[in-house]
Design a protein around this motif. Structure first.
Motif, mmCIF file in Angstrom:
data_model
loop_
_atom_site.group_PDB
_atom_site.id
_atom_site.type_symbol
_atom_site.label_atom_id
_atom_site.label_comp_id
_atom_site.label_asym_id
_atom_site.label_seq_id
_atom_site.Cartn_x
_atom_site.Cartn_y
_atom_site.Cartn_z
ATOM 1 N N LEU A 269 0.842 -1.120 -0.047
ATOM 2 C CA LEU A 269 -0.020 0.181 0.232
ATOM 3 C C LEU A 269 0.871 1.127 0.057
ATOM 4 O O LEU A 269 1.845 1.260 0.634
ATOM 5 C CB LEU A 269 -0.920 -0.073 1.171
ATOM 6 C CG LEU A 269 -1.948 -1.046 1.298
ATOM 7 C CD1 LEU A 269 -2.752 -1.083 2.412
ATOM 8 C CD2 LEU A 269 -2.843 -0.991 0.184
ATOM 9 N N ARG B 294 -3.787 -8.909 4.959
ATOM 10 C CA ARG B 294 -2.544 -8.506 4.874
ATOM 11 C C ARG B 294 -1.767 -8.183 6.176
ATOM 12 O O ARG B 294 -1.970 -7.090 6.798
ATOM 13 C CB ARG B 294 -2.329 -7.342 3.929
ATOM 14 C CG ARG B 294 -0.808 -7.118 3.740
ATOM 15 C CD ARG B 294 -0.773 -5.661 2.906
ATOM 16 N NE ARG B 294 -1.005 -4.564 3.639
ATOM 17 C CZ ARG B 294 -0.223 -3.694 4.143
ATOM 18 N NH1 ARG B 294 1.095 -4.189 4.637
ATOM 19 N NH2 ARG B 294 -0.561 -2.687 5.130
ATOM 20 N N ASP C 181 -7.869 -3.541 0.463
ATOM 21 C CA ASP C 181 -6.934 -2.909 -1.093
ATOM 22 C C ASP C 181 -7.789 -3.555 -2.204
ATOM 23 O O ASP C 181 -8.877 -4.182 -2.314
ATOM 24 C CB ASP C 181 -5.511 -3.373 -0.738
ATOM 25 C CG ASP C 181 -5.284 -4.442 -0.801
ATOM 26 O OD1 ASP C 181 -6.305 -5.475 -1.181
ATOM 27 O OD2 ASP C 181 -4.146 -4.915 -0.277
ATOM 28 N N ARG C 182 -6.819 -3.188 -3.278
ATOM 29 C CA ARG C 182 -7.603 -3.696 -4.467
ATOM 30 C C ARG C 182 -7.560 -5.029 -4.720
ATOM 31 O O ARG C 182 -8.486 -5.499 -5.735
ATOM 32 C CB ARG C 182 -6.790 -2.870 -5.690
ATOM 33 C CG ARG C 182 -5.487 -3.389 -5.890
ATOM 34 C CD ARG C 182 -4.772 -2.765 -7.079
ATOM 35 N NE ARG C 182 -5.487 -3.064 -8.129
ATOM 36 C CZ ARG C 182 -4.918 -2.549 -9.401
ATOM 37 N NH1 ARG C 182 -3.980 -1.442 -9.437
ATOM 38 N NH2 ARG C 182 -5.654 -2.769 -10.580
ATOM 39 N N VAL D 97 -7.212 4.168 3.211
ATOM 40 C CA VAL D 97 -6.083 3.760 2.363
ATOM 41 C C VAL D 97 -6.284 3.679 1.051
ATOM 42 O O VAL D 97 -7.166 3.205 0.663
ATOM 43 C CB VAL D 97 -5.406 2.468 2.952
ATOM 44 C CG1 VAL D 97 -4.657 2.799 4.259
ATOM 45 C CG2 VAL D 97 -6.123 1.499 2.962
ATOM 46 N N LYS D 98 -5.271 3.868 0.006
ATOM 47 C CA LYS D 98 -5.474 3.935 -1.260
ATOM 48 C C LYS D 98 -4.427 3.119 -1.814
ATOM 49 O O LYS D 98 -3.255 3.516 -1.700
ATOM 50 C CB LYS D 98 -5.775 5.133 -1.888
ATOM 51 C CG LYS D 98 -6.040 5.149 -3.448
ATOM 52 C CD LYS D 98 -6.143 6.460 -4.057
ATOM 53 C CE LYS D 98 -6.412 6.496 -5.523
ATOM 54 N NZ LYS D 98 -6.476 7.557 -6.305
ATOM 55 N N ALA D 99 -4.626 2.062 -2.510
ATOM 56 C CA ALA D 99 -3.539 1.136 -3.032
ATOM 57 C C ALA D 99 -3.164 1.810 -4.494
ATOM 58 O O ALA D 99 -4.119 2.471 -5.265
ATOM 59 C CB ALA D 99 -4.188 -0.222 -3.532
#
Length: 272
Positions: free
Chosen positions: A7, A56, A93-94, A151-153
């Motif tokens: 990330l 994760r 996340d993605r 959060v942004k991946a």
């Protein structure tokens, strides 16, 4: 095995050091934290809960090869179908993975809960990522603290997008980019430095390949604007370098010798 990048955004959480000193449960662990069980690993090698959620584990680096993956699989197998306490640290996340910590409940062997990640590190089942370290709870009452940050991946460049540089010749021993004492001792000297890239900082005139996301905790490789452009032309990308192990030759400078100035792409080598 598919390797997923890290990330890009750093969670505003207490930092997770290695196995030493990591036996106290953090204050983020509360009486409301749910009990879960691991069913194994998903197809990409990430922990999978019985209820289907993918995790994760923060503080653990991605598995970069089959050997690392096998060690991680064997280490995690001992904790399958056992009660563990889950602390989620953000949204998925993605790839659908939830950044999380897992805790081993208190038992006869330990009077307080223990985080699973440092246990895996101490057994050699995982490689540490300079991402988080434990906060001491001091044995007092546990209180809930909201530490989760959105959060942004990053976009996935993929391992194939990173072209290895020519091998660095020589048989000298590499200096660990996370060993602060060794870095101080070699300040001002030409050295071969090695470490995993935790983040990449692109600036107007310089690009920094950081071995830690926190300043002062590890070294950073400094590339000029021209050299970074050359590396990008060779296939290197900021997103594709996350978690990669790098060797670089240059002169240690900056406060406590935490900056390594590299002047040629021949002085850079991706180990994995």
């Amino acid at each position: 095995m598919p390797v997923k990048p890290l990330l890009a955004a750093f969670l505003a959480l207490p930092l997770l050091a290695g196995a030493a000193g990591a036996n106290d449960a953090c204050s983020e662990l509360t009486a409301d934290s749910p009990t879960v069980r691991l069913s194994g690993l998903d197809e990409a090698g990430d922990p999978l809960l019985v209820d289907g959620r993918r995790l994760r584990l923060v503080g653990l680096a991605p598995r970069q090869d089959d050997t690392e993956a096998a060690r991680f699989t064997a280490g995690l197998a001992a904790w399958r179908d056992r009660d563990l306490t889950l602390v989620l640290l953000g949204g998925p996340d993605r790839w659908g993975r939830l950044p999380a910590r897992l805790y081993i409940p208190a038992n006869e062997a330990s009077a307080v809960p223990r985080e699973l990640a440092p246990v895996l590190l101490s057994e050699g089942a995982a490689v540490a990522l300079p991402e988080a370290r434990p906060a001491s709870c001091g044995g007092g009452a546990r209180t809930a603290r909201s530490r989760t940050q959105a959060v942004k991946a990053p976009a996935f460049a993929g391992p194939a997008a990173v072209a290895p540089a020519p091998a660095i010749a020589g048989s000298e021993t590499a200096v660990d980019g996370h060993d602060i004492a060794a870095l101080k001792a070699h300040e001002g000297r030409l050295v071969l430095l090695e470490g995993r890239i935790a983040s990449v900082g692109e600036r107007a005139q310089r690009t920094y390949l950081n071995f830690s996301r926190r300043r002062g905790e590890a070294a950073s490789i400094v590339l000029s604007k021209t050299l970074w452009r050359e590396m990008k032309d060779a296939g290197w990308t900021a997103t594709g370098l996350g978690g990669k192990r790098l060797r670089a030759r240059g002169v240690l400078s900056g406060r406590d010798g935490l900056l390594l100035d590299v002047t040629s792409k021949l002085a850079l080598e991706l180990v994995d």
